[in-house]
Design a protein around this motif. Sequence first.
Motif, PDB file in Angstrom:
ATOM      1  N   VAL A  13       0.847  -1.203   0.000  1.00  0.00           N
ATOM      2  CA  VAL A  13       0.000   0.000   0.000  1.00  0.00           C
ATOM      3  C   VAL A  13       0.873   1.241   0.000  1.00  0.00           C
ATOM      4  N   TRP A  14       1.965   1.227   0.771  1.00  0.00           N
ATOM      5  CA  TRP A  14       2.891   2.364   0.778  1.00  0.00           C
ATOM      6  C   TRP A  14       3.454   2.602  -0.616  1.00  0.00           C
ATOM      7  N   PHE A  18       2.932   5.924  -2.789  1.00  0.00           N
ATOM      8  CA  PHE A  18       4.136   6.687  -3.114  1.00  0.00           C
ATOM      9  C   PHE A  18       4.228   6.938  -4.618  1.00  0.00           C
ATOM     10  N   ILE A  19       3.977   5.904  -5.411  1.00  0.00           N
ATOM     11  CA  ILE A  19       4.013   6.059  -6.863  1.00  0.00           C
ATOM     12  C   ILE A  19       2.838   6.916  -7.337  1.00  0.00           C
ATOM     13  N   ALA A  20       1.667   6.701  -6.754  1.00  0.00           N
ATOM     14  CA  ALA A  20       0.480   7.472  -7.156  1.00  0.00           C
ATOM     15  C   ALA A  20       0.648   8.962  -6.890  1.00  0.00           C
ATOM     16  N   PHE A  22       3.330  10.826  -7.273  1.00  0.00           N
ATOM     17  CA  PHE A  22       4.064  11.447  -8.367  1.00  0.00           C
ATOM     18  C   PHE A  22       3.302  11.362  -9.689  1.00  0.00           C
ATOM     19  N   VAL A  23       2.576  10.279  -9.892  1.00  0.00           N
ATOM     20  CA  VAL A  23       1.764  10.161 -11.110  1.00  0.00           C
ATOM     21  C   VAL A  23       0.653  11.213 -11.109  1.00  0.00           C
ATOM     22  N   ALA A  24      -0.010  11.384  -9.972  1.00  0.00           N
ATOM     23  CA  ALA A  24      -1.073  12.383  -9.878  1.00  0.00           C
ATOM     24  C   ALA A  24      -0.521  13.794 -10.022  1.00  0.00           C
ATOM     25  N   PHE A  25       0.667  14.037  -9.482  1.00  0.00           N
ATOM     26  CA  PHE A  25       1.293  15.362  -9.602  1.00  0.00           C
ATOM     27  C   PHE A  25       1.588  15.694 -11.057  1.00  0.00           C
ATOM     28  N   ASN A  26       2.109  14.724 -11.804  1.00  0.00           N
ATOM     29  CA  ASN A  26       2.436  14.972 -13.209  1.00  0.00           C
ATOM     30  C   ASN A  26       1.212  14.973 -14.110  1.00  0.00           C
ATOM     31  N   ALA A  27       0.141  14.301 -13.708  1.00  0.00           N
ATOM     32  CA  ALA A  27      -1.051  14.216 -14.547  1.00  0.00           C
ATOM     33  C   ALA A  27      -1.902  15.480 -14.478  1.00  0.00           C
ATOM     34  N   MET A  28      -1.801  16.229 -13.382  1.00  0.00           N
ATOM     35  CA  MET A  28      -2.626  17.429 -13.232  1.00  0.00           C
ATOM     36  C   MET A  28      -1.958  18.613 -13.921  1.00  0.00           C
ATOM     37  N   LEU A  46       0.946  16.213  -1.711  1.00  0.00           N
ATOM     38  CA  LEU A  46       1.051  16.090  -0.255  1.00  0.00           C
ATOM     39  C   LEU A  46      -0.016  15.168   0.323  1.00  0.00           C
ATOM     40  N   THR A  47      -1.198  15.154  -0.270  1.00  0.00           N
ATOM     41  CA  THR A  47      -2.253  14.256   0.203  1.00  0.00           C
ATOM     42  C   THR A  47      -1.851  12.798  -0.003  1.00  0.00           C
ATOM     43  N   TRP A  48      -1.348  12.472  -1.180  1.00  0.00           N
ATOM     44  CA  TRP A  48      -0.916  11.103  -1.443  1.00  0.00           C
ATOM     45  C   TRP A  48       0.300  10.743  -0.583  1.00  0.00           C
TER      46      TRP A  48
END
Length: 123
Positions: A13-14, A18-20, A22-28, A46-48
Amino acid sequence: MTPRIWVFAAAGVWLAFFIASFVAFNAMSPTGDDFARGMKRAGTLLTWQAGAMSAAMAAFVLALRRSVPRTIGTALAGFAPMVVMVLELLVVVALVVWVATRDPADRIERFYYPDGSPTQRLR
């Protein structure tokens, strides 16, 4: 389920959080004006990362239990996520302290006059 499986599940889960992050940061896309531009991206990151820190703490606490067998795999799954998160936190704190202790006039002058001071530009 055995306690060893719980340690590996928390580590998984960590890793997913952790990967999500950075993926969410780059996708927005960076939206907003002036100072607020990109704040939504930072908030998502920061939320992820907060979720990843919670999972790392859970894996760490589970790995410390006496009922978990002491093997290399459980030690890595239990302690590595916490070490990564603490190092990441230390890097962020060091960066904030470094930026806060710099001279603001120096930053402004370098931004507006990258070739030198304004007196040199008048000559």
